[in-house]
Design an enzyme around this catalytic site. Structure first.
Site, PDB file in Angstrom:
ATOM      1  N   ALA A  12       0.840  -1.215   0.000  1.00 14.34           N
ATOM      2  CA  ALA A  12       0.000   0.000   0.000  1.00 14.34           C
ATOM      3  C   ALA A  12       0.866   1.254   0.000  1.00 14.34           C
ATOM      4  O   ALA A  12       0.505   2.274   0.577  1.00 14.34           O
ATOM      5  CB  ALA A  12      -0.940  -0.026   1.213  1.00 14.34           C
ATOM      6  N   ARG A  92      18.146  -1.864  -9.964  1.00 17.96           N
ATOM      7  CA  ARG A  92      17.006  -2.717  -9.587  1.00 17.96           C
ATOM      8  C   ARG A  92      17.518  -4.050  -9.058  1.00 17.96           C
ATOM      9  O   ARG A  92      16.963  -4.609  -8.121  1.00 17.96           O
ATOM     10  CB  ARG A  92      16.088  -2.937 -10.787  1.00 17.96           C
ATOM     11  CG  ARG A  92      15.424  -1.658 -11.274  1.00 17.96           C
ATOM     12  CD  ARG A  92      14.491  -1.931 -12.445  1.00 17.96           C
ATOM     13  NE  ARG A  92      13.890  -0.713 -12.954  1.00 17.96           N
ATOM     14  CZ  ARG A  92      14.430   0.027 -13.937  1.00 17.96           C
ATOM     15  NH1 ARG A  92      15.560  -0.338 -14.509  1.00 17.96           N
ATOM     16  NH2 ARG A  92      13.823   1.127 -14.351  1.00 17.96           N
ATOM     17  N   HIS A 179      13.580  -5.521 -17.588  1.00 18.85           N
ATOM     18  CA  HIS A 179      13.348  -4.163 -17.070  1.00 18.85           C
ATOM     19  C   HIS A 179      14.621  -3.709 -16.360  1.00 18.85           C
ATOM     20  O   HIS A 179      14.675  -3.597 -15.150  1.00 18.85           O
ATOM     21  CB  HIS A 179      12.159  -4.218 -16.109  1.00 18.85           C
ATOM     22  CG  HIS A 179      11.721  -2.887 -15.603  1.00 18.85           C
ATOM     23  ND1 HIS A 179      11.512  -1.791 -16.416  1.00 18.85           N
ATOM     24  CD2 HIS A 179      11.409  -2.466 -14.344  1.00 18.85           C
ATOM     25  CE1 HIS A 179      11.113  -0.772 -15.680  1.00 18.85           C
ATOM     26  NE2 HIS A 179      11.044  -1.154 -14.414  1.00 18.85           N
TER      27      HIS A 179
HETATM   28  N1  APR Z   1       3.439  -7.872   2.058  1.00 18.89           N
HETATM   29  C1  APR Z   1       2.779  -6.778   1.669  1.00 18.89           C
HETATM   30  N2  APR Z   1       3.369  -5.566   1.569  1.00 18.89           N
HETATM   31  C2  APR Z   1       4.665  -5.474   1.873  1.00 18.89           C
HETATM   32  C3  APR Z   1       5.419  -6.596   2.280  1.00 18.89           C
HETATM   33  C4  APR Z   1       4.754  -7.850   2.375  1.00 18.89           C
HETATM   34  N3  APR Z   1       5.371  -8.960   2.739  1.00 18.89           N
HETATM   35  N4  APR Z   1       6.694  -6.178   2.505  1.00 18.89           N
HETATM   36  C5  APR Z   1       6.731  -4.856   2.253  1.00 18.89           C
HETATM   37  N5  APR Z   1       5.504  -4.420   1.873  1.00 18.89           N
HETATM   38  C6  APR Z   1       5.050  -3.060   1.562  1.00 18.89           C
HETATM   39  C7  APR Z   1       5.811  -1.978   2.335  1.00 18.89           C
HETATM   40  O1  APR Z   1       5.405  -1.943   3.714  1.00 18.89           O
HETATM   41  C8  APR Z   1       5.419  -0.732   1.555  1.00 18.89           C
HETATM   42  O2  APR Z   1       4.272  -0.090   2.087  1.00 18.89           O
HETATM   43  O3  APR Z   1       5.291  -2.698   0.212  1.00 18.89           O
HETATM   44  C9  APR Z   1       5.106  -1.287   0.147  1.00 18.89           C
HETATM   45  C10 APR Z   1       6.015  -0.727  -0.928  1.00 18.89           C
HETATM   46  O4  APR Z   1       5.703   0.623  -1.067  1.00 18.89           O
HETATM   47  P1  APR Z   1       6.808   1.750  -1.314  1.00 18.89           P
HETATM   48  O5  APR Z   1       7.939   1.575  -0.344  1.00 18.89           O
HETATM   49  O6  APR Z   1       6.135   3.075  -1.359  1.00 18.89           O
HETATM   50  O7  APR Z   1       7.386   1.357  -2.760  1.00 18.89           O
HETATM   51  P2  APR Z   1       6.749   1.659  -4.197  1.00 18.89           P
HETATM   52  O8  APR Z   1       7.302   2.932  -4.728  1.00 18.89           O
HETATM   53  O9  APR Z   1       5.278   1.475  -4.155  1.00 18.89           O
HETATM   54  O10 APR Z   1       7.437   0.485  -5.058  1.00 18.89           O
HETATM   55  C11 APR Z   1       7.190  -0.874  -4.775  1.00 18.89           C
HETATM   56  O11 APR Z   1       7.648  -1.556  -7.038  1.00 18.89           O
HETATM   57  O12 APR Z   1       8.571  -0.410  -8.855  1.00 18.89           O
HETATM   58  C12 APR Z   1       8.809  -1.304  -7.799  1.00 18.89           C
HETATM   59  O13 APR Z   1      11.115  -0.896  -7.292  1.00 18.89           O
HETATM   60  C13 APR Z   1       9.804  -0.752  -6.820  1.00 18.89           C
HETATM   61  O14 APR Z   1      10.155  -2.843  -5.723  1.00 18.89           O
HETATM   62  C14 APR Z   1       9.521  -1.586  -5.612  1.00 18.89           C
HETATM   63  C15 APR Z   1       8.002  -1.780  -5.684  1.00 18.89           C
END
Ligand code: APR
Length: 317
Positions: A12, A92, A179
């Site tokens: 989220a 990445r 990618h």
């Molecule tokens: N289950 C669900 N959510 C999780 C888990 C898990 N086991 N582990 C981490 N998360 C959540 C984090 O708590 C965080 O809220 O995933 C979310 C990732 O959100 P952001 O840190 O804002 O990252 P975001 O910019 O959305 O990118 C997510 O997509 O493009 C790729 O490189 C980027 O790997 C990254 C991913």
């Protein structure tokens, strides 16, 4: 009784929130924003903000936040952004050790709770995470796709449009391969309303725009301190919409290859048709010799990271 589709967003964070906003605006279904227990309130807060947003926009879909997989159960579409994004200076591939166990956890739960979902993986390194997710769930390969090509193509479309001074909506581009820094712009398929870009842009400028596309994600990470989220979310939602509305769109997506383009047992960005059955076709297009060489280099990079992932998961098992 008629029922709305259920769209589960696993993660989220920045992309997850934007995905939820687009799904609501397009009325694609009810949205469940899932995150880890320590982020449950964050997910609930985001959902509440978005529901209040819908009171203004007039969108009816429900958006809820949770850290309980039971709330995700039975999703029609699942989009995975769980994991950490890049920080300036990181590639990445540097994320593989951190994001791999996260994808394993998501895969175990997805298998239990969402066995029928069409799944789009966004977490990086993308081609490896989507491969690992499919391996661990054993889901039908037609229902597991990685989102990268639509985003990379959009980046190139923007640069081409700005170069020529035309609307980006008239520009089509096709970026294939992994990618990563070796992604391949298939120049012969990049057009401005059917006009090959090579008729409008000098070859050295095209080289420069394609190079900027390859580093397009990194450029944003350097500027913002974290990775992009608007365009990645729009790209993934276009793929989800193609599935939910059976649009049969031809898009670039990371698909499991079983001999196509000469590659086997790996995910790589190729043109696919997405419709109500998921990835309905992998389309094999003609590539120039130079593009074939570039694709081989990109595939080799992906394979290298898959090998790292295999070693890590053997250690973690
Ligand atoms: N289950 C669900 N959510 C999780 C888990 C898990 N086991 N582990 C981490 N998360 C959540 C984090 O708590 C965080 O809220 O995933 C979310 C990732 O959100 P952001 O840190 O804002 O990252 P975001 O910019 O959305 O990118 C997510 O997509 O493009 C790729 O490189 C980027 O790997 C990254 C991913």
């Amino acid at each position: 009784m008629a029922k709305r589709n259920k769209i589960a967003l696993i993660g989220a964070g920045n992309i997850g929130g934007e995905l939820a906003a687009i799904a609501a605006r397009k009325q694609l279904g009810d949205v469940v924003l899932f995150d880890i227990p320590s982020k449950a309130d964050f997910a609930k807060g985001k959902a509440l903000d978005l529901m209040q947003n819908s009171a203004i926009t007039g969108d009816d879909a429900s958006i809820t936040g949770t850290s309980d997989w039971a709330d995700v159960a039975g999703a029609d579409v699942m989009i995975i952004t769980a994991g950490v994004p890049r920080k300036p200076g990181q590639s990445r591939d540097d994320l593989v050790g951190i994001n791999l166990p996260i994808i394993r956890n998501v895969a175990e739960n997805a298998k239990k709770h969402c066995p029928d979902a069409f799944t789009i993986v966004i977490s990086n390194p993308l081609d490896v995470m989507v491969w690992a997710f499919q391996q661990w769930t054993g889901f039908d390969r037609k229902r597991v796709v990685g989102m990268a090509g639509v985003l990379d193509s959009a980046r190139l479309q923007h640069f081409l449009a700005a170069e020529v001074g035309v609307s980006a909506k008239d520009v089509r581009a096709m970026v294939l391969g992994g990618h990563g820094d070796d992604m391949v712009a298939a120049r012969g398929y990049c057009t401005i309303n059917g006009v090959p870009v090579s008729q409008l842009i000098a070859s050295e400028r095209l080289d420069a725009l394609e190079a900027r596309t390859r580093g397009g994600g990194g450029e944003i990470v350097k500027l913002m301190g974290t990775s992009a989220y608007y365009a990645p979310a729009t790209a993934a939602m276009a793929m989800a919409e193609a599935y939910l509305l059976d649009q049969k769109r031809l898009l670039a997506g990371a698909a499991y290859l079983d001999g196509q383009y000469g590659y086997k047992d790996m995910y790589l960005g190729v043109p696919v048709v997405i419709g109500g059955s998921g990835i309905e076709r992998i389309v094999e297009i003609e590539l120039s010799d130079a593009e074939k060489v570039a694709l081989a280099k990109s595939a080799e990079s992906v394979r290298g990271v898959v090998d790292v992932a295999k070693r890590l998961s053997a250690q973690q098992a």
